[in-house]
Write an enzyme that holds these catalytic residues in place. Structure first.
Site, PDB file in Angstrom:
ATOM      1  N   ASN A   1     -14.303  -3.315  17.129  1.00 36.52           N
ATOM      2  CA  ASN A   1     -13.030  -2.721  16.921  1.00 36.52           C
ATOM      3  C   ASN A   1     -11.902  -3.171  17.981  1.00 36.52           C
ATOM      4  O   ASN A   1     -12.195  -2.825  18.942  1.00 36.52           O
ATOM      5  CB  ASN A   1     -13.081  -1.093  16.570  1.00 36.52           C
ATOM      6  CG  ASN A   1     -14.327  -0.577  15.923  1.00 36.52           C
ATOM      7  OD1 ASN A   1     -13.974  -0.395  14.801  1.00 36.52           O
ATOM      8  ND2 ASN A   1     -15.475  -0.343  16.493  1.00 36.52           N
TER       9      ASN A   1
ATOM     10  N   LYS B   1     -18.911  -6.558   3.035  1.00 34.43           N
ATOM     11  CA  LYS B   1     -17.981  -5.668   3.894  1.00 34.43           C
ATOM     12  C   LYS B   1     -16.691  -6.391   3.551  1.00 34.43           C
ATOM     13  O   LYS B   1     -16.576  -7.504   3.559  1.00 34.43           O
ATOM     14  CB  LYS B   1     -18.197  -5.901   5.374  1.00 34.43           C
ATOM     15  CG  LYS B   1     -19.380  -5.237   5.869  1.00 34.43           C
ATOM     16  CD  LYS B   1     -19.479  -5.399   7.461  1.00 34.43           C
ATOM     17  CE  LYS B   1     -20.284  -4.276   8.116  1.00 34.43           C
ATOM     18  NZ  LYS B   1     -20.067  -4.406   9.555  1.00 34.43           N
TER      19      LYS B   1
ATOM     20  N   ARG C   1     -23.025   8.191  18.160  1.00 34.89           N
ATOM     21  CA  ARG C   1     -23.013   8.824  16.630  1.00 34.89           C
ATOM     22  C   ARG C   1     -24.129   8.827  15.908  1.00 34.89           C
ATOM     23  O   ARG C   1     -24.761   7.944  16.131  1.00 34.89           O
ATOM     24  CB  ARG C   1     -21.668   8.389  15.899  1.00 34.89           C
ATOM     25  CG  ARG C   1     -20.397   8.514  16.222  1.00 34.89           C
ATOM     26  CD  ARG C   1     -19.198   7.732  15.620  1.00 34.89           C
ATOM     27  NE  ARG C   1     -19.558   6.260  16.033  1.00 34.89           N
ATOM     28  CZ  ARG C   1     -18.987   5.111  15.211  1.00 34.89           C
ATOM     29  NH1 ARG C   1     -17.968   5.730  14.089  1.00 34.89           N
ATOM     30  NH2 ARG C   1     -19.097   3.883  15.519  1.00 34.89           N
TER      31      ARG C   1
ATOM     32  N   GLU D   1     -20.120  -4.169  14.564  1.00 34.11           N
ATOM     33  CA  GLU D   1     -18.568  -4.719  14.252  1.00 34.11           C
ATOM     34  C   GLU D   1     -17.933  -4.515  15.570  1.00 34.11           C
ATOM     35  O   GLU D   1     -18.619  -3.812  16.585  1.00 34.11           O
ATOM     36  CB  GLU D   1     -17.849  -3.747  13.480  1.00 34.11           C
ATOM     37  CG  GLU D   1     -17.620  -2.546  13.643  1.00 34.11           C
ATOM     38  CD  GLU D   1     -16.515  -1.900  12.582  1.00 34.11           C
ATOM     39  OE1 GLU D   1     -16.258  -2.302  11.583  1.00 34.11           O
ATOM     40  OE2 GLU D   1     -15.968  -0.742  12.604  1.00 34.11           O
TER      41      GLU D   1
ATOM     42  N   SER E   1     -11.572   5.024  18.464  1.00 31.27           N
ATOM     43  CA  SER E   1     -11.364   6.579  18.572  1.00 31.27           C
ATOM     44  C   SER E   1     -12.609   7.147  19.363  1.00 31.27           C
ATOM     45  O   SER E   1     -13.608   6.718  19.675  1.00 31.27           O
ATOM     46  CB  SER E   1     -11.333   7.131  17.192  1.00 31.27           C
ATOM     47  OG  SER E   1     -12.675   6.878  16.553  1.00 31.27           O
TER      48      SER E   1
ATOM     49  N   GLU F   1     -10.772  -1.450   8.018  1.00 26.09           N
ATOM     50  CA  GLU F   1     -11.307  -0.347   9.372  1.00 26.09           C
ATOM     51  C   GLU F   1     -11.343   1.192   8.741  1.00 26.09           C
ATOM     52  O   GLU F   1     -10.733   1.368   7.721  1.00 26.09           O
ATOM     53  CB  GLU F   1     -10.486  -0.426  10.308  1.00 26.09           C
ATOM     54  CG  GLU F   1     -10.431  -2.080  11.114  1.00 26.09           C
ATOM     55  CD  GLU F   1     -11.911  -2.516  11.475  1.00 26.09           C
ATOM     56  OE1 GLU F   1     -12.279  -1.867  11.852  1.00 26.09           O
ATOM     57  OE2 GLU F   1     -11.865  -3.884  11.335  1.00 26.09           O
ATOM     58  N   GLY F   2     -11.884   1.846   9.463  1.00 27.53           N
ATOM     59  CA  GLY F   2     -11.893   3.311   9.484  1.00 27.53           C
ATOM     60  C   GLY F   2     -13.099   3.774   8.465  1.00 27.53           C
ATOM     61  O   GLY F   2     -13.182   5.024   8.228  1.00 27.53           O
TER      62      GLY F   2
ATOM     63  N   LYS G   1     -13.318  -8.393   9.827  1.00 30.36           N
ATOM     64  CA  LYS G   1     -14.494  -8.726   9.694  1.00 30.36           C
ATOM     65  C   LYS G   1     -14.649 -10.401   9.462  1.00 30.36           C
ATOM     66  O   LYS G   1     -15.818 -10.684  10.038  1.00 30.36           O
ATOM     67  CB  LYS G   1     -15.025  -8.192   8.236  1.00 30.36           C
ATOM     68  CG  LYS G   1     -14.761  -6.546   8.326  1.00 30.36           C
ATOM     69  CD  LYS G   1     -15.856  -6.086   9.090  1.00 30.36           C
ATOM     70  CE  LYS G   1     -15.614  -4.312   9.453  1.00 30.36           C
ATOM     71  NZ  LYS G   1     -14.448  -3.836   9.339  1.00 30.36           N
TER      72      LYS G   1
ATOM     73  N   ARG H   1     -13.951  -1.119  21.289  1.00 27.44           N
ATOM     74  CA  ARG H   1     -15.028  -0.600  20.936  1.00 27.44           C
ATOM     75  C   ARG H   1     -16.108  -1.489  20.286  1.00 27.44           C
ATOM     76  O   ARG H   1     -15.495  -1.752  19.004  1.00 27.44           O
ATOM     77  CB  ARG H   1     -15.240   0.836  20.424  1.00 27.44           C
ATOM     78  CG  ARG H   1     -16.583   1.878  20.771  1.00 27.44           C
ATOM     79  CD  ARG H   1     -16.601   2.938  20.158  1.00 27.44           C
ATOM     80  NE  ARG H   1     -16.658   2.660  18.338  1.00 27.44           N
ATOM     81  CZ  ARG H   1     -15.761   3.162  17.479  1.00 27.44           C
ATOM     82  NH1 ARG H   1     -14.615   3.893  18.112  1.00 27.44           N
ATOM     83  NH2 ARG H   1     -16.103   2.945  16.422  1.00 27.44           N
TER      84      ARG H   1
END
Length: 555
Positions: A227, A444, A531, A225, A232, A448-449, A390, A209
């Protein structure tokens, strides 16, 4: 994106945040967030946008739909939502009806997560379910940005695969990072062990993603970014698009909106198809797909949607195991077959293992090494996982690096066009600029997360601290240009209570890639995730209950 408005005018981005105090892994917060651009803004970044590249667009089902009106006729309705053509905002009675219908729909269709207040809701399916936080109506997005993001998906899929095969590039790029970041170092150790064994991943599966925001200063779509592990919400994200089409199908005439402008979202079916195809390529009819999960997971229903479609549509069974369970119950046969709890495993799909918190002991690291040493298809492999760091994102943004992996000049230009400013902390000039104007940057780490990035004056303080500690500490971070998307006024509901807030949105485009040796079986865009969150927060929006699932309204 959404257009800001006064108290008397509400934008289309009217959001319902039925929010919960969820873990960041369940609802990753948006990576770049701000309310407004700093005063006296001047662009300090030493690059200029590339000119547009002529590309031929290839759409997956989520981009194929009928626009009911010419796009030019829509923005006036999006800028100020005037139900029924009047100047009045939604009445309380009408809003209450919309909210009630949306809640009923979400309950009936499985748009649910575990309730944090129920201690076993994250362990036992069917217990303590509540509705997921979601936007009441979709967020407007110009068609040009949508097409650009969709077209980039297969390019990034191919880029991930090519970079993953360049072991020297991965090891060298992350050589300094591993000295100060134990987690990245452990991943690199496993990668090196596989190289020493000459372990080849002939069947390679990626479910990615790529996340984007539109910068209000430049009107450019920038990648936040990429992923490559545990991307998810293909399940719940697909449902939100269905919810919005349903809401507009019933109330679109009152709202001045058309449900056909909300693109269908086939993410869950496309990801299931990719997993099923990988299972087929492995060619072991009795084998299962193993989903690697966290011990406590309130977002389990997003994962169960994928497993259910995999079983019902493709006839492929799946099992769920934590890394600790894999270590206790798993072994690899002499022929490379991974066996866990008596099941031969053909595909390993990671929905955990992306954060140091998932490796509290050597038990979990043994499990990860066991998986990598097997012949099972990994989604992702250790190399794919490393490509998503990253630091690799920053390295790929350097001049002439993309050309190392991509031959087509148009593709190189299209990829580079979406890159925001990215720098290592070896760049003294940009570090000084960031210390002088920290509000224009994001610092950064290799994590992740969500919930890990550093913003505002904290950027300056951390840079000062890292410089005092020495050069090695600088390698654990990268600097990124801060993106300033436009905000819009939204209704957010927490625990059933309505809040009016300014919000921003982030668009994620899913991509699926499957290759067996030299044969590319799948390389496609596979749906999307929108989102929306409160614009005044940085990365605390989800845990605070203000980040919501959303969908797109194309303009």
């Amino acid at each position: 994106m959404g257009v800001g408005c006064s108290n008397s005018n509400l934008s289309l981005s009217l959001s319902l945040s039925l929010s919960l105090s969820l873990s960041p892994s369940a609802f990753p917060p948006l990576k770049a967030a701000t309310t407004s651009r700093p005063s006296r803004y001047t662009n300090p970044f030493p690059f200029s946008p590339l000119s547009s590249t002529s590309l031929q667009y290839h759409y997956c089902p989520c981009t194929s739909f009928a626009m009911s009106r010419a796009p030019s006729s829509i923005p006036s309705q999006l800028a100020a939502w005037k139900p029924g053509g009047s100047d009045e905002v939604l009445s309380d009675e009408f809003l209450e009806k919309l909210v009630s219908d949306a809640l009923v729909w979400s309950a009936l269709h499985g748009l649910v997560v575990g309730d944090r207040s129920n201690s076993i809701s994250c362990k036992v399916p069917g217990v303590g379910m509540v509705h997921a936080p979601f936007a009441l109506t979709p967020t407007p997005l110009p068609m040009s940005y949508w097409r650009q993001a969709c077209e980039l998906a297969p390019l990034f899929n191919e880029l991930v695969d090519r970079v993953s095969l360049d072991a020297d590039f991965l090891q060298n790029s992350l050589s300094r990072t591993k000295k100060v970041d134990e987690f990245t170092g452990r991943l690199l150790e496993i990668h090196l062990q596989m190289l020493s064994l000459d372990k080849k991943e002939e069947i390679r599966l990626g479910l990615h993603r790529s996340d984007y925001m539109v910068d209000s200063e430049t009107d450019m779509l920038y990648q936040i970014e990429l992923n490559t592990i545990s991307s998810s919400f293909p399940g719940l994200g697909s449902l939100v698009a269905d919810l919005h089409r349903n809401v507009l199908g019933h109330y679109g005439q009152d709202l001045g909106l058309d449900s056909r402008n909300v693109p269908e979202n086939p993410a869950v079916s496309q990801f299931a198809k990719a997993l099923a195809n990988a299972w087929s390529e492995y060619n072991a009819s009795s084998a299962v797909v193993m989903v690697v999960v966290q011990g406590e997971e309130r977002n389990m229903y997003d994962q169960y949607w994928l497993s259910t479609v995999l079983k019902d549509k493709h006839g492929v069974a799946s099992i769920r195991k934590t890394l600790a369970e894999i270590d206790a119950q798993g072994h690899v046969l002499p022929d490379g077959t991974l066996v866990v709890d008596g099941h031969s495993v053909s595909v390993v799909y990671f929905r955990a293992g992306y954060t140091p918190n998932d490796y509290p002991s050597e038990t979990e690291w043994r499990a990860r090494l066991l998986i990598e040493s097997s012949s099972a298809v990994k989604c992702p492999s250790i190399a794919y996982h490393l490509v998503g760091t990253k630091k690799i994102q920053q390295e790929l943004a350097k001049p002439d690096i993309l050309e190392r992996f991509v031959e087509n000049k148009d593709h190189v230009a299209a990829l580079r066009k979406c890159f925001a400013g990215l720098w290592s902390l070896d760049n003294d000039e940009i570090v000084r600029t960031a210390m002088d104007k920290p509000e224009l940057f994001v610092l950064k780490p290799q994590r992740e997360g969500g919930g890990n990035n550093i913003y505002g004056t904290d950027v300056r303080e951390m840079l000062i601290k890292l410089r005092k500690e020495g050069n090695d500490g600088l390698a654990a971070y990268i600097l990124m240009q801060r993106i300033f998307p436009k905000d819009s006024l939204s209704y957010l509901i927490r625990d059933g209570i309505s809040h009016t807030e300014k919000t921003i949105s982030e668009l994620g485009i899913y991509g699926a890639y499957l290759r067996n040796k030299d044969k590319v079986i799948i390389n496609e865009q596979s749906g999307y995730l929108m989102r929306t969150k409160v614009s005044s927060s940085n990365e605390g929006g989800v845990a605070a209950g203000f980040a919501v699932l959303d969908s797109v309204y194309l303009t």
